[in-house]
Structure formats: structure tokens, C-alpha cells
Design an enzyme around this catalytic site. Structure first.
Site, PDB file in Angstrom:
ATOM      1  N   ASN A 151       0.802  -1.230   0.000  1.00 43.08           N
ATOM      2  CA  ASN A 151       0.000   0.000   0.000  1.00 43.08           C
ATOM      3  C   ASN A 151       0.832   1.276   0.000  1.00 43.08           C
ATOM      4  O   ASN A 151       0.471   2.263  -0.625  1.00 43.08           O
ATOM      5  CB  ASN A 151      -0.997  -0.013   1.158  1.00 43.08           C
ATOM      6  CG  ASN A 151      -0.344  -0.198   2.499  1.00 43.08           C
ATOM      7  OD1 ASN A 151       0.705  -0.821   2.603  1.00 43.08           O
ATOM      8  ND2 ASN A 151      -0.928   0.346   3.530  1.00 43.08           N
ATOM      9  N   GLU A 249       3.342  -5.223  12.359  1.00 43.64           N
ATOM     10  CA  GLU A 249       2.420  -4.099  12.149  1.00 43.64           C
ATOM     11  C   GLU A 249       1.326  -4.601  11.231  1.00 43.64           C
ATOM     12  O   GLU A 249       1.569  -4.838  10.046  1.00 43.64           O
ATOM     13  CB  GLU A 249       3.157  -2.919  11.497  1.00 43.64           C
ATOM     14  CG  GLU A 249       4.263  -2.332  12.334  1.00 43.64           C
ATOM     15  CD  GLU A 249       3.781  -1.811  13.667  1.00 43.64           C
ATOM     16  OE1 GLU A 249       2.586  -1.442  13.782  1.00 43.64           O
ATOM     17  OE2 GLU A 249       4.574  -1.804  14.620  1.00 43.64           O
ATOM     18  N   CYS A 283      -3.288   1.460   6.414  1.00 42.13           N
ATOM     19  CA  CYS A 283      -3.736   0.776   7.639  1.00 42.13           C
ATOM     20  C   CYS A 283      -4.318   1.771   8.633  1.00 42.13           C
ATOM     21  O   CYS A 283      -5.066   1.388   9.523  1.00 42.13           O
ATOM     22  CB  CYS A 283      -2.603  -0.031   8.245  1.00 42.13           C
ATOM     23  SG  CYS A 283      -1.119   0.929   8.523  1.00 42.13           S
ATOM     24  N   GLU A 463       7.245   0.554  16.085  1.00 42.29           N
ATOM     25  CA  GLU A 463       8.305   1.071  15.222  1.00 42.29           C
ATOM     26  C   GLU A 463       8.483   2.554  15.547  1.00 42.29           C
ATOM     27  O   GLU A 463       7.789   3.116  16.379  1.00 42.29           O
ATOM     28  CB  GLU A 463       7.902   0.885  13.756  1.00 42.29           C
ATOM     29  CG  GLU A 463       7.731  -0.569  13.385  1.00 42.29           C
ATOM     30  CD  GLU A 463       7.435  -0.769  11.898  1.00 42.29           C
ATOM     31  OE1 GLU A 463       6.413  -0.265  11.414  1.00 42.29           O
ATOM     32  OE2 GLU A 463       8.249  -1.436  11.228  1.00 42.29           O
TER      33      GLU A 463
END
Ligand code: TXE
Length: 487
Positions: A151, A249, A283, A463
Site C-alpha cells: 500500500n 504491524e 492501515c 516502530e
């Protein structure tokens, strides 16, 4: 037609067994080129190259690693126009989005971690009587795997490899097989940036083949993964016995909570963007819009009016605001959810269909209209599963308690957006939503020093900033006696 290659040990190589995958342009359905269908044998070669490189790379000074990352960032800047065009073509996203978000952010990721490693110092602990000194020696983990999705291709690829390399690891990276082009371009400049051969390796191919071989390899000590929740769960299961470090993630089903006292125009404008940016394929996109009852009709109507005016266009057109979704399979998945919503009795307020091709070039492209649904039960699959396309649902709420309950009624917990002018309510709601990120009166504002990640089915670990550098290092406690007291 391009022919991508793997980067292994500083060389651009075809896959060992010669298998290839077609890469499709989402806006046209045409074949753009061939990418290596790498297998375990290619992973083995990359691991051997990385093992040879690790002893000296792990001993380089942070200044040297930092300089490589900065040079690489400058190479992105020099090649920005080519990268922008390639990202838009490979992913289907509007070229304006690749120009304003993806490529500048990829450059920033490299520069940010070039700087972050200069400030990443070890901690020391000294008791009151100074009998001992404890210090933490943070060592690179070794060879690490970085697996990224389609994405935000170069943006998320660099977000992983930059901290891994800054911390002194050797990297075996795998971009998504659906959007491999910009990672391949970057891999061609690794030597020019100064990375010794074998420090940075890129393997292309399918997740279940080369991705799984990376995950399974016993010499790869950590995996940083961004992608679907089911894939994340599979990776967690298959690595459990090896006790690898994992950063996952995963997906989201993010609520936007719109309270009656919000700044209406600002909430409206940003909710439109948070719902449909990148065709809804981020996301962090809002997908469940929760609206306080008293403003529900007004907010709904205004949102529908604005969304109806977004017409998917040719991604290469500078004026296009919404492009193509990433693949035919993904288009069908998103349309499948819309069909289910209709069968469940949803009211389709706008969209709900494929979008006509914007021009002849795009006649076979994968375009979906921005879609807004209402009247669905909070428990139904449309409100519970990640659709990852330009599809949102609207739900009314009557009180703050109900808003928080609805927001938390999800197996996911990545991000929430809260719209209110009431300061106390804003902080109270932020503390009650079960998400890794809460934006108040804004969306997608990122400071790369902050922890990034989700709770529940949205992932494990964080992260960003020092969190990423901690993930890519193993802390060792060293305790030294000063001779000043007990041993
Ligand atoms: O992701 P995958 P897909 C969500 C979104 C989307 C769904 C599936 O809902 O519809 O996931 O997308 C590699 N071992 N997100 O199928 O499969 C794969 O090759 C090792 C949310 O594209 O999870 C790719 O490089 N690697 C998300 C990467 O994992 C494996 C972004 C992601 O692919 C593997 C993308 C395996 N067994 C999709 N299987 C987000 N949260 O940003 C696959 N891969």
C-alpha cells in the site's frame, strides 16, 4: 517491460531456478514487467552473503552507517521524479500522492534514522555506593528480515530497512510482489550509497515462498513485518519455536469519533481524507465513522456530498485525487464486501460499484467508487473485518460512553481519530480508546520519533524512533565491580 533482479551480495541476480512473476499495472491491467519468483535457494545465497558481511559491518562506526543512509537519501532525492512515476504506476495511486507523501517520506526515513543512530546512546546505572557500574551494551541482532506490503511500497520498505541498517544489522528485505519496482530501484543504488556487498540484500517473490523462507531461516534472527493480520498470525506461529524477535504491524478497523461540538468543517474535510486517501488502502485510514446523534444527519449528508464528487481518475493525471485499487483480486475482495453489505440490508449512500474507466488507456483498470454505507449492525463483518478499500460505514452514538464502546468494539486497535472542541473530553476519550495511536482533531500527523504500532489484532511491538533501534539491537547488561564494596 522491465525485468527486475534480486540484490544479493552486491550483485543484481536472476532467481536461481529462473521462475518469474508478472507485475500488473493497476490502472490499466497491463503487464509492466517480470519479477523474480525467488525461493529458499535465493534466501540461502543472501544469508551467506550477509553472514560474510556482518562481522565487519557490525563493527563500523555509527558515523559511517549514518553517512551511507544519508547518501542513499540524497540518491532518492536525485531520482525523485522517476521514483514518483514508478510508485504511481506500480500501485495505482495518484501521482500527486506519490509526490507529496510516498517518495519524500522514503527519503526522510533514511535521513531520520541516519540522525537517530547518532543520538542512540547506551544507558548506565550506578548504585549509591558506586560499588558497581551497570551498563547496557546494545549490539546489532545480526541478519534480519524486513517484509513490507503494497500500500505504501517504498515508504514502508525504507521505514524498516533504515533502522535495521543504522543499528549495524545486515538486511534481507522483501518488498511486496505486487509493488516491487521502487524497492528494486533503491537496491540498484545501495553500492553507490556506500553499503558494502552483502549488507543489504533484496529478494523478490511471493510471500508464501521466498517470504516464508526468510521467516523460517534459522540464521535470520529478527523479522520486521507489515501486512495483513492473518499473515502476521501465521508468521508468529511459524517462528514461535525459534524465538525470533518479531515486530508485527498489522491491519486496522479504525474509528473516527465525531462529537457534536467538533469543528464541523475541519472534521468533515479530514474525515473525507482519512476515509479515502490512497483509495482507503492505508492501515491508518478511518473505516468506521461514529457520529453523535444530534449532528448525524448533517454530517452524513455533507460527507456523502463531498465523497460523491471524488471521481477515480488516471493516476498519471496530476489532478487525480483517487486512483485505482492495487489489483484485480483486491478489487474483487472489496466489491465482495460491498455486496455482503447490500445483502445485510445496508443503505448505500454513495458509490457501491466499480467506477467507469477515466480514459481509454485505463479501460481495464481496477477502479472503485468511494462508498459510504449506513444501517449496519456494529457486529457484522463489514464493521468488524478490514476491507482496505474506499469503503466506510457510518454509525450514530448518543453518549461519550457509547462512542467509546463502539470504537473499542473491534478485534483491531491501530488508530482512532477524535473530533471535539472539548479539551477534557478529547483527552478522556483518547485514554479510553484501545488503540496504539489516537489523533485529536487531526489525522496522519506523524513525528518519526514517536512510537508507531497497534494493540490487539493490529500487531505486536512498536516502530519509530528509538523503539525501532531497540528492536534491531540486543541489549546486554554488563556489570563491572569498582572494588568499592561487595562482589
Ligand atoms: O498482505 P500480506 P496482502 C491487509 C489488507 C489486505 C490484506 C492482504 O486487509 O487486504 O492484508 O493483503 C508477504 N511469510 N493489509 O495479501 O499477504 C507478502 O509477500 C512471509 C494491511 O498483500 O500480508 C508481502 O510482502 N511473508 C496492511 C507482505 O507479506 C509473507 C498492508 C504483506 O502481504 C507471507 C497490506 C509469509 N507466509 C495489507 N505471506 C497494513 N496494515 O498496512 C505473505 N507475505
Amino acid at each position: 517491460m522491465f525485468h527486475l533482479k534480486n540484490l544479493i551480495g552486491g550483485e543484481l541476480l536472476d532467481p536461481k531456478d529462473g521462475g518469474w512473476i508478472e507485475n500488473i499495472e493497476p490502472a490499466t491491467g497491463d503487464v509492466l514487467g517480470q519479477i523474480p519468483r525467488s525461493q529458499a535457494a535465493d534466501v540461502e545465497l543472501a544469508v551467506q552473503a550477509a553472514s560474510r558481511a556482518f562481522p565487519s559491518w557490525s563493527q563500523t562506526s555509527f558515523e559511517e552507517r549514518s553517512a551511507c543512509l544519508r547518501r542513499w537519501g540524497a540518491l532518492i532525492a536525485n531520482h525523485a521524479e522517476a521514483l514518483i512515476a514508478a510508485e504511481s504506476q506500480d500501485n495505482g495511486k495518484p501521482v500527486s500522492l506519490a509526490r507529496s507523501v510516498d517518495i519524500p517520506r522514503a527519503q526522510k526515513n533514511l535521513e531520520f534514522f541516519a540522525g537517530a543512530i547518532e543520538h542512540f546512546a547506551s544507558e548506565a546505572h550506578i548504585p549509591a555506593d558506586a560499588s558497581h557500574i551497570h551498563y547496557t551494551h546494545r549490539k546489532p541482532v545480526g541478519i534480519v528480515g524486513c517484509i513490507s506490503p503494497w500500500n505504501l511500497p517504498l515508504y514502508l520498505f525504507t521505514w524498516k530497512i533504515a533502522p535495521a541498517l543504522a543499528a549495524g544489522n545486515c538486511v534481507i528485505a522483501k518488498p511486496s510482489e505486487i509493488t516491487p519496482v521502487t524497492a528494486w530501484m533503491l537496491s540498484q543504488w545501495a553500492t553507490e550509497a556506500g553499503f558494502p556487498e552483502g549488507v543489504f540484500n533484496v529478494l523478490h517473490g511471493y510471500g508464501h515462498e521466498v517470504g516464508q523462507a526468510i521467516v523460517d531461516h534459522p540464521q535470520i534472527k529478527a523479522i520486521s513485518f507489515t501486512g495483513g493480520t492473518q499473515t502476521g498470525a501465521h508468521i508468529a506461529r511459524t517462528t514461535a519455536g525459534q524465538f525470533k524477535k518479531l515486530s508485527l504491524e498489522l491491519g486496522g478497523k479504525n474509528p473516527a469519533l465525531v462529537f457534536a461540538d467538533c469543528n464541523f468543517d475541519s472534521a468533515l474535510r479530514t474525515t473525507l481524507r482519512s476515509s479515502f486517501a490512497n483509495q482507503g488502502q492505508i492501515c491508518l485510514c478511518s473505516s468506521r465513522i461514529l457520529i453523535e446523534e444530534s449532528i448525524y444527519p448533517a454530517f452524513r449528508d455533507a460527507l456523502v456530498e463531498k465523497a460523491s464528487r471524488i471521481i477515480p481518475g488516471d493516476p498519471t493525471d496530476e489532478t487525480t485525487k483517487m486512483g485505482a485499487v492495487v489489483s484485480a483480486a483486491h478489487r474483487d475482495k472489496v466489491l465482495g464486501y460491498i455486496q455482503t453489505a447490500k445483502e445485510l440490508g445496508a443503505t448505500v449512500l454513495c458509490g457501491g460499484e466499480t467506477s467507469p474507466a477515466p480514459n481509454e488507456r485505463c479501460a481495464n483498470g481496477f477502479f472503485i467508487q468511494p462508498t459510504i454505507l449506513e444501517g449496519l449492525d456494529a457486529q457484522c463483518s463489514i464493521n468488524q473485518e478490514e476491507i482496505f478499500g474506499p469503503v466506510i460505514t457510518l454509525q450514530p452514538f448518543r453518549s461519550e460512553t457509547e462512542a467509546v464502546q463502539l470504537a473499542n468494539n473491534s478485534s483491531y486497535g491501530l488508530a482512532a481519530t477524535i473530533w471535539t472542541e472539548n479539551l477534557e473530553q478529547a483527552h478522556r476519550v483518547a485514554s479510553r480508546v484501545e488503540t496504539g495511536i489516537a489523533w485529536i482533531n487531526c489525522w496522519l500527523v506523524r513525528d518519526l520519533r514517536t512510537p508507531f504500532g497497534g494493540v490487539k489484532a493490529s500487531g505486536v511491538g512498536r516502530e519509530g524512533g528509538f523503539e525501532a533501534l531497540r528492536f534491531f539491537t540486543e541489549p546486554q547488561n554488563v556489570c563491572v565491580s569498582t572494588g568499592n564494596g561487595a562482589h
